[in-house]
Design an enzyme around this catalytic site. Structure first.
Site, short mmCIF file in Angstrom:
data_model
loop_
_atom_site.label_atom_id
_atom_site.label_comp_id
_atom_site.label_asym_id
_atom_site.label_seq_id
_atom_site.Cartn_x
_atom_site.Cartn_y
_atom_site.Cartn_z
N CYS A 120 0.88 -1.34 -0.01
CA CYS A 120 0.06 0.00 0.01
C CYS A 120 1.07 1.28 -0.18
O CYS A 120 0.20 2.43 -0.11
CB CYS A 120 -1.05 0.07 1.14
SG CYS A 120 -2.33 -1.20 1.05
N TYR A 149 -3.47 4.30 5.77
CA TYR A 149 -2.61 2.98 6.16
C TYR A 149 -1.31 2.95 5.15
O TYR A 149 -0.34 2.79 5.80
CB TYR A 149 -3.47 1.73 5.53
CG TYR A 149 -2.58 0.53 5.74
CD1 TYR A 149 -2.48 0.13 7.02
CD2 TYR A 149 -2.42 -0.26 4.82
CE1 TYR A 149 -1.84 -1.31 7.21
CE2 TYR A 149 -1.65 -1.48 4.75
CZ TYR A 149 -1.36 -1.90 6.04
OH TYR A 149 -0.69 -3.21 6.20
N GLU A 191 -11.14 -9.09 7.31
CA GLU A 191 -10.38 -9.92 6.61
C GLU A 191 -10.19 -9.44 5.02
O GLU A 191 -11.03 -8.43 4.50
CB GLU A 191 -11.72 -11.09 6.31
CG GLU A 191 -12.91 -10.87 5.45
CD GLU A 191 -14.02 -10.20 6.43
OE1 GLU A 191 -14.99 -10.21 6.03
OE2 GLU A 191 -13.59 -9.77 7.52
N ARG A 222 -4.91 -8.63 -8.68
CA ARG A 222 -4.12 -8.54 -7.66
C ARG A 222 -3.18 -9.65 -7.61
O ARG A 222 -3.46 -10.66 -8.34
CB ARG A 222 -4.74 -8.76 -6.21
CG ARG A 222 -5.50 -7.39 -5.74
CD ARG A 222 -4.85 -6.25 -5.44
NE ARG A 222 -5.54 -5.09 -4.85
CZ ARG A 222 -6.41 -4.43 -5.56
NH1 ARG A 222 -6.32 -4.17 -7.02
NH2 ARG A 222 -6.99 -3.22 -5.32
#
Length: 326
Positions: A120, A149, A191, A222
């Site tokens: 990230c 984040y 999750e 991803r």
């Protein structure tokens, strides 16, 4: 690498629990620390000094760093995209843990400090297309990380660098790319995609309501790294001479739709799909360039996504049936 106790901060979490297990298999003296009561840890191991402490405070960090030779700093307030999109302030507060752990480790004479960063941190401008070019370590700058984040992770990477340069604390940093596997969060909002999709497919099969809601349009891409590969890579990086942040992830790129295909294949069903286009979905595409870690350490992921998903599915199915069917 070090003498004395090995400290795992965030040991009650998914990756931390697996890391403690691997360290114990190699007869390390381990101090495992987490903010949660021990009864709520995903894994609590025998033969380990298990401690409940809030590491956002400097006094707690000093206490747990006493007599420690190596630190694995995994403690953070985090979760999947649904959590980090709606809890940016909480995610940013993890900087207190990282700053205080670095300070305490320096004071205690810790020999090696590993920090778990994240993909990230990468510049969002490089992740707009689902057909993404794999991210190299230098793509974190110019900085434009995931809000909240990602900024906290990038700042903490810089702290690790400057504690090494200014104070001689030997820091090592891995940028994790979407770790998944058994013994982790599979419901409740924190999750990540593999666990969430497994749970939804299991629920659809058990309830016989053969529908599934997918966040986004399903075309976002991803890569996902199985927990066993993550632990091997973490230990290799921590023990290496690599001082700059380095990718730790799979380069097996898939769409979210294909991830659902895999879970359906494992379950032996086909579901009617609906797409929640206003749900948090993150960047359109993200993949890991593993050139540097393969060249430096010979590391590359060994578990195919389909195989890792099968292991994850079976574990979540067992947990689901224990909670909702027994």
């Amino acid at each position: 690498m070090s003498q004395g106790i090995t400290l795992v901060a965030g040991a009650g979490g998914f990756i931390g629990g697996h890391l403690v297990a691997e360290l114990r298999r190699h007869n390390h003296a381990v101090r495992a620390v987490d903010i949660k009561p021990i009864a709520e840890w995903y894994q609590a191991h025998a033969g380990v000094e298990n401690v409940t402490a809030d590491l956002k405070g400097i006094d707690a960090c000093r206490m747990v760093c006493r007599g420690v030779g190596a630190v694995y700093q995994l403690a953070a307030d985090m979760g999947g995209m649904g959590f980090i999109e709606h809890n940016k302030g909480l995610c940013m507060l993890s900087v207190l843990t990282n700053a205080h752990m670095l300070l305490a480790a320096r004071e205690a004479g810790v020999q090696r400090f590993f920090y778990s960063s994240s993909a990230c941190v990468y510049n969002a401008e490089k992740q707009k297309s689902a057909d993404v070019v794999a991210l190299r370590e230098e793509d974190a700058y110019p900085a434009m990380p995931e809000d909240g984040y990602g900024w906290e992770k990038l700042f903490s990477e810089r702290m690790c660098r400057h504690f090494r340069e200014d104070f001689g604390l030997q820091t090592r940093v891995a940028r994790y790319h979407n770790v998944y596997g058994p013994d982790g969060t599979w419901e409740g909002g924190r999750e990540k995609a593999p666990a969430a999709i497994c749970r939804k497919v299991i629920h659809a099969k058990v309830s016989r309501d053969h529908r599934i809601e997918i966040w986004g349009d399903g075309h976002q891409t991803r890569s996902f790294m199985y927990i066993d590969d993550c632990i091997k890579g973490t230990l290799a990086i921590a023990r290496s001479d690599i001082t700059d942040p380095i990718n730790l992830g799979s380069n097996e790129l898939v769409t979210i739709n294909h991830l659902v295909d895999i879970a359906e294949d494992i379950a032996g069903i086909r579901l009617e799909r609906s797409y929640k286009l206003d749900a948090p979905k993150g960047v359109n595409g993200r993949n890991s360039d593993n050139t540097r870690i393969k060249r430096a350490l010979g590391w590359e992921p060994s578990v195919r996504l389909r195989d890792g998903m099968a292991q994850t599915y079976r574990w979540i199915e067992g947990e689901y049936r224990k909670k909702y069917r027994d």
